[in-house]
Scaffold this motif. Structure first.
Motif, PDB file in Angstrom:
ATOM      1  N   GLN A  81       0.853  -1.186   0.000  1.00 46.55           N
ATOM      2  CA  GLN A  81       0.000   0.000   0.000  1.00 46.55           C
ATOM      3  C   GLN A  81       0.893   1.241   0.000  1.00 46.55           C
ATOM      4  OE1 GLN A  81      -1.719   1.417   3.875  1.00 46.55           O
ATOM      5  NE2 GLN A  81      -1.662  -0.763   4.391  1.00 46.55           N
ATOM      6  N   PRO A  82       0.664   2.161  -0.944  1.00 47.48           N
ATOM      7  CA  PRO A  82       1.492   3.365  -1.002  1.00 47.48           C
ATOM      8  C   PRO A  82       1.333   4.187   0.270  1.00 47.48           C
ATOM      9  CG  PRO A  82       0.236   3.064  -3.035  1.00 47.48           C
ATOM     10  CD  PRO A  82      -0.316   2.102  -2.031  1.00 47.48           C
ATOM     11  N   VAL A  83       2.444   4.687   0.794  1.00 45.56           N
ATOM     12  CA  VAL A  83       2.396   5.471   2.028  1.00 45.56           C
ATOM     13  C   VAL A  83       2.986   6.856   1.782  1.00 45.56           C
ATOM     14  CG1 VAL A  83       2.542   3.419   3.478  1.00 45.56           C
ATOM     15  CG2 VAL A  83       4.639   4.602   2.853  1.00 45.56           C
ATOM     16  N   LYS A  84       2.512   7.799   2.576  1.00 44.59           N
ATOM     17  CA  LYS A  84       3.028   9.164   2.505  1.00 44.59           C
ATOM     18  C   LYS A  84       3.856   9.420   3.759  1.00 44.59           C
ATOM     19  CE  LYS A  84      -1.076  10.710  -0.022  1.00 44.59           C
ATOM     20  NZ  LYS A  84      -2.264  11.587  -0.021  1.00 44.59           N
ATOM     21  N   SER A  85       5.120   9.726   3.567  1.00 40.10           N
ATOM     22  CA  SER A  85       6.011   9.999   4.689  1.00 40.10           C
ATOM     23  C   SER A  85       7.064  10.996   4.252  1.00 40.10           C
ATOM     24  CB  SER A  85       6.692   8.711   5.180  1.00 40.10           C
ATOM     25  OG  SER A  85       7.795   9.022   6.016  1.00 40.10           O
ATOM     26  N   LYS A  86       7.004  12.186   4.830  1.00 44.42           N
ATOM     27  CA  LYS A  86       8.006  13.204   4.488  1.00 44.42           C
ATOM     28  C   LYS A  86       9.393  12.751   4.937  1.00 44.42           C
ATOM     29  CE  LYS A  86       8.685  18.186   4.457  1.00 44.42           C
ATOM     30  NZ  LYS A  86      10.153  18.117   4.445  1.00 44.42           N
ATOM     31  N   VAL A  87       9.454  12.017   6.043  1.00 37.15           N
ATOM     32  CA  VAL A  87      10.744  11.525   6.539  1.00 37.15           C
ATOM     33  C   VAL A  87      11.406  10.633   5.490  1.00 37.15           C
ATOM     34  CG1 VAL A  87      11.848  10.026   8.254  1.00 37.15           C
ATOM     35  CG2 VAL A  87      10.103  11.679   8.965  1.00 37.15           C
ATOM     36  N   LEU A  88      10.638   9.692   4.940  1.00 37.74           N
ATOM     37  CA  LEU A  88      11.183   8.766   3.947  1.00 37.74           C
ATOM     38  C   LEU A  88      11.502   9.483   2.637  1.00 37.74           C
ATOM     39  CD1 LEU A  88       8.846   5.715   4.638  1.00 37.74           C
ATOM     40  CD2 LEU A  88      11.290   5.866   5.149  1.00 37.74           C
ATOM     41  N   ASP A 102      -1.035   6.854  -7.581  1.00 39.00           N
ATOM     42  CA  ASP A 102      -2.140   7.774  -7.859  1.00 39.00           C
ATOM     43  C   ASP A 102      -2.630   8.498  -6.613  1.00 39.00           C
ATOM     44  OD1 ASP A 102      -2.019   7.050 -10.491  1.00 39.00           O
ATOM     45  OD2 ASP A 102      -3.658   5.591 -10.377  1.00 39.00           O
ATOM     46  N   ASN A 103      -2.518   7.844  -5.459  1.00 37.39           N
ATOM     47  CA  ASN A 103      -3.009   8.482  -4.229  1.00 37.39           C
ATOM     48  C   ASN A 103      -1.976   9.415  -3.607  1.00 37.39           C
ATOM     49  OD1 ASN A 103      -1.109   6.786  -3.085  1.00 37.39           O
ATOM     50  ND2 ASN A 103      -2.477   5.984  -1.502  1.00 37.39           N
ATOM     51  N   GLY A 104      -0.828   9.595  -4.288  1.00 40.64           N
ATOM     52  CA  GLY A 104       0.199  10.491  -3.773  1.00 40.64           C
ATOM     53  C   GLY A 104       1.195   9.818  -2.859  1.00 40.64           C
ATOM     54  N   GLY A 105       0.990   8.527  -2.563  1.00 39.86           N
ATOM     55  CA  GLY A 105       1.908   7.796  -1.710  1.00 39.86           C
ATOM     56  C   GLY A 105       2.954   7.056  -2.529  1.00 39.86           C
ATOM     57  N   THR A 106       3.939   6.489  -1.848  1.00 37.11           N
ATOM     58  CA  THR A 106       5.011   5.731  -2.493  1.00 37.11           C
ATOM     59  C   THR A 106       4.908   4.266  -2.090  1.00 37.11           C
ATOM     60  OG1 THR A 106       6.432   7.689  -2.427  1.00 37.11           O
ATOM     61  CG2 THR A 106       7.509   5.572  -2.801  1.00 37.11           C
ATOM     62  N   PRO A 107       4.875   3.331  -3.067  1.00 34.95           N
ATOM     63  CA  PRO A 107       4.666   1.912  -2.741  1.00 34.95           C
ATOM     64  C   PRO A 107       5.823   1.246  -2.016  1.00 34.95           C
ATOM     65  CG  PRO A 107       3.991   2.387  -5.001  1.00 34.95           C
ATOM     66  CD  PRO A 107       4.737   3.588  -4.508  1.00 34.95           C
ATOM     67  N   TRP A 108       7.078   1.608  -2.326  1.00 34.60           N
ATOM     68  CA  TRP A 108       8.221   0.976  -1.659  1.00 34.60           C
ATOM     69  C   TRP A 108       9.415   1.917  -1.663  1.00 34.60           C
ATOM     70  CZ3 TRP A 108      12.126   0.753  -5.172  1.00 34.60           C
ATOM     71  CH2 TRP A 108      11.794   0.560  -6.530  1.00 34.60           C
ATOM     72  N   PHE A 109      10.355   1.641  -0.747  1.00 36.49           N
ATOM     73  CA  PHE A 109      11.507   2.512  -0.541  1.00 36.49           C
ATOM     74  C   PHE A 109      12.789   1.686  -0.451  1.00 36.49           C
ATOM     75  CE2 PHE A 109       7.785   4.419   1.353  1.00 36.49           C
ATOM     76  CZ  PHE A 109       7.823   5.751   0.956  1.00 36.49           C
ATOM     77  N   GLY A 110      13.852   2.153  -1.120  1.00 37.90           N
ATOM     78  CA  GLY A 110      15.160   1.555  -0.924  1.00 37.90           C
ATOM     79  C   GLY A 110      15.706   1.973   0.431  1.00 37.90           C
ATOM     80  N   ASN A 245      22.042  -2.050  -6.636  1.00 34.04           N
ATOM     81  CA  ASN A 245      20.735  -2.620  -6.343  1.00 34.04           C
ATOM     82  C   ASN A 245      20.367  -2.201  -4.928  1.00 34.04           C
ATOM     83  OD1 ASN A 245      18.371  -4.165  -6.446  1.00 34.04           O
ATOM     84  ND2 ASN A 245      19.410  -5.979  -7.256  1.00 34.04           N
ATOM     85  N   ILE A 246      19.154  -2.489  -4.525  1.00 37.16           N
ATOM     86  CA  ILE A 246      18.706  -2.066  -3.196  1.00 37.16           C
ATOM     87  C   ILE A 246      18.145  -3.237  -2.404  1.00 37.16           C
ATOM     88  CG2 ILE A 246      18.140   0.302  -3.874  1.00 37.16           C
ATOM     89  CD1 ILE A 246      15.161  -0.615  -3.954  1.00 37.16           C
ATOM     90  N   ALA A 247      18.208  -3.094  -1.094  1.00 40.18           N
ATOM     91  CA  ALA A 247      17.308  -3.818  -0.207  1.00 40.18           C
ATOM     92  C   ALA A 247      16.278  -2.767   0.199  1.00 40.18           C
ATOM     93  CB  ALA A 247      18.058  -4.358   0.997  1.00 40.18           C
ATOM     94  N   GLY A 248      15.005  -3.136   0.159  1.00 39.40           N
ATOM     95  CA  GLY A 248      13.988  -2.127   0.386  1.00 39.40           C
ATOM     96  C   GLY A 248      12.840  -2.618   1.235  1.00 39.40           C
ATOM     97  N   GLY A 249      11.965  -1.689   1.564  1.00 36.17           N
ATOM     98  CA  GLY A 249      10.835  -2.025   2.416  1.00 36.17           C
ATOM     99  C   GLY A 249       9.553  -1.379   1.941  1.00 36.17           C
ATOM    100  N   ALA A 250       8.443  -1.941   2.390  1.00 36.78           N
ATOM    101  CA  ALA A 250       7.123  -1.435   2.028  1.00 36.78           C
ATOM    102  C   ALA A 250       6.138  -1.799   3.129  1.00 36.78           C
ATOM    103  CB  ALA A 250       6.667  -2.046   0.701  1.00 36.78           C
ATOM    104  N   VAL A 251       5.026  -1.087   3.142  1.00 34.47           N
ATOM    105  CA  VAL A 251       3.923  -1.435   4.034  1.00 34.47           C
ATOM    106  C   VAL A 251       3.009  -2.396   3.284  1.00 34.47           C
ATOM    107  CG1 VAL A 251       1.941  -0.568   5.327  1.00 34.47           C
ATOM    108  CG2 VAL A 251       4.064   0.761   5.258  1.00 34.47           C
ATOM    109  N   ALA A 252       2.703  -3.513   3.919  1.00 34.13           N
ATOM    110  CA  ALA A 252       1.865  -4.526   3.284  1.00 34.13           C
ATOM    111  C   ALA A 252       0.471  -3.980   3.008  1.00 34.13           C
ATOM    112  CB  ALA A 252       1.767  -5.756   4.182  1.00 34.13           C
ATOM    113  N   ARG A 253      -0.121  -4.444   1.930  1.00 32.42           N
ATOM    114  CA  ARG A 253      -1.425  -3.925   1.492  1.00 32.42           C
ATOM    115  C   ARG A 253      -2.485  -4.050   2.587  1.00 32.42           C
ATOM    116  NH1 ARG A 253      -4.884  -5.901  -3.828  1.00 32.42           N
ATOM    117  NH2 ARG A 253      -6.670  -4.522  -3.512  1.00 32.42           N
TER     118      ARG A 253
END
Length: 332
Positions: A81-88, A102-110, A245-253
């Motif tokens: 699920q895309p998340v909005k975080s100014k810190v990230l 589309d909702n302005g959030g980011t699905p995953w982060f390195g 390449n990256i190791a990355g994280g995301a918030v599960a749907r």
């Protein structure tokens, strides 16, 4: 009962990071926040399969994966699920995170990076002959290249980046050149490729930087013997830079503990966590200005190196195209 459970400070983590040094990261997060981490460990493919099987019943809050192509695949499959975080967003360069949804959030982060470097035998190969990825396909290296399976995510990501740089047609010719130059059929992991160079089976190999760093930091005589026989090059320093390449994280749907999940990802880009990725697991931080003490990373790169700026999301998108090219050129 459900209300009480929801109020408990917990985080359910599905992690493909099987690195013992990460234990300290998790315990520090719990100490700082009071949020208990329940962890499920598997490889990238196993985690994605589990998420699909569990569907909306999945307890997962945060997903940690160790490759760009797998993060992209999970995004396409709707597992995040895309998340909005100014810190990230402030901490992580745009090319090391997913495109904004589309909702302005980011699905995953390195969250950390690893370079795809070239290791060579200085007795038989000159650094000038292997200082770019393109040169690995030069006929003068015929019978000297060792590399793991082309279908491994680390190689799919490198080849996806090369597709961005060269275009599909030239990349396919280059891949055919790699096949022609192989000392043996692809087998084993990256450490096996390094050892193949040290033993004289190969003259040159491709590896992720942290595998070499592990050997460099090892106190085992046999590992030090391997390191003494090889040298490393960070390719394409005079052009677009070395592939990372990256190791990355995301918030599960279907995360049930969304606030805790975002808090955890934000913690992983804090200076202390980023330093831990470097010193504990031989990865480079994604945030700028983080000071770390890893002697192997310093010795390997001289402290810094030019990195390519291809968006990791574009690398992921190329993986299907790359796999088709690998099939055509016979890269197993």
């Amino acid at each position: 009962m459900g209300v009480a459970q929801a109020a408990d400070p917990v985080l359910n983590l599905y992690s493909a990071r099987h690195y013992p040094t990460d234990e300290a990261l998790y315990s520090q997060f719990t100490q700082a926040t009071g949020i208990k981490i329940n962890r499920v460990d598997a490889d990238d493919a196993g985690i994605l399969a589990r998420l699909k099987a569990e569907g909306s019943a999945s307890p997962a809050d945060v997903i940690l994966l160790v490759d760009a192509s797998r993060l992209w695949r999970a995004e396409i499959d709707g597992l995040f699920q895309p998340v909005k975080s100014k810190v990230l967003e402030d901490a992580i360069p745009a090319n090391l995170r997913a495109k904004v949804a589309d909702n302005g959030g980011t699905p995953w982060f390195g969250l950390s990076t690893r370079a795809r470097v070239v290791v060579y035998d200085p007795a038989t190969v000159s650094a000038a002959d292997v200082d770019s990825y393109e040169k690995l396909a030069d006929p003068k290296l015929k019978g000297k290249l060792c590399i793991r399976s082309g279908s491994h995510p680390y190689n799919l990501s490198l080849f996806g980046a090369m597709t961005e740089h060269l275009g599909p047609a030239k990349t396919e010719v280059w891949l055919k050149g790699l096949v022609d130059n192989m000392a043996r059929s692809p087998k084993g992991g990256d450490t096996d490729q390094i050892k193949g160079v040290a033993s004289g089976e190969c003259g040159v190999a491709v590896t992720n930087s942290y595998y070499l760093a592990r050997l460099m930091r090892s106190t085992k005589p046999e590992d030090q013997a391997v390191v003494s026989k090889v040298k490393v090059v960070f390719p394409n320093q005079s052009s677009w830079g070395t592939h990372v390449n990256i190791a990355g994280g995301a918030v599960a749907r279907h995360a049930k503990n969304q606030d805790n999940a975002v808090k955890f990802l934000e913690y992983l880009v804090s200076p202390s966590a980023q330093k831990h990725f470097a010193d504990g697991n031989n990865e480079w931080p994604v945030t700028k200005g983080v000071q770390f003490d890893n002697p192997a990373l310093q010795a390997m790169s001289g402290g810094s190196f030019k990195r390519e700026l291809v968006p990791i999301s574009a690398v992921g998108m190329n993986q299907i195209k790359v796999q088709q090219m690998l099939d055509r050129v016979g890269f197993k």
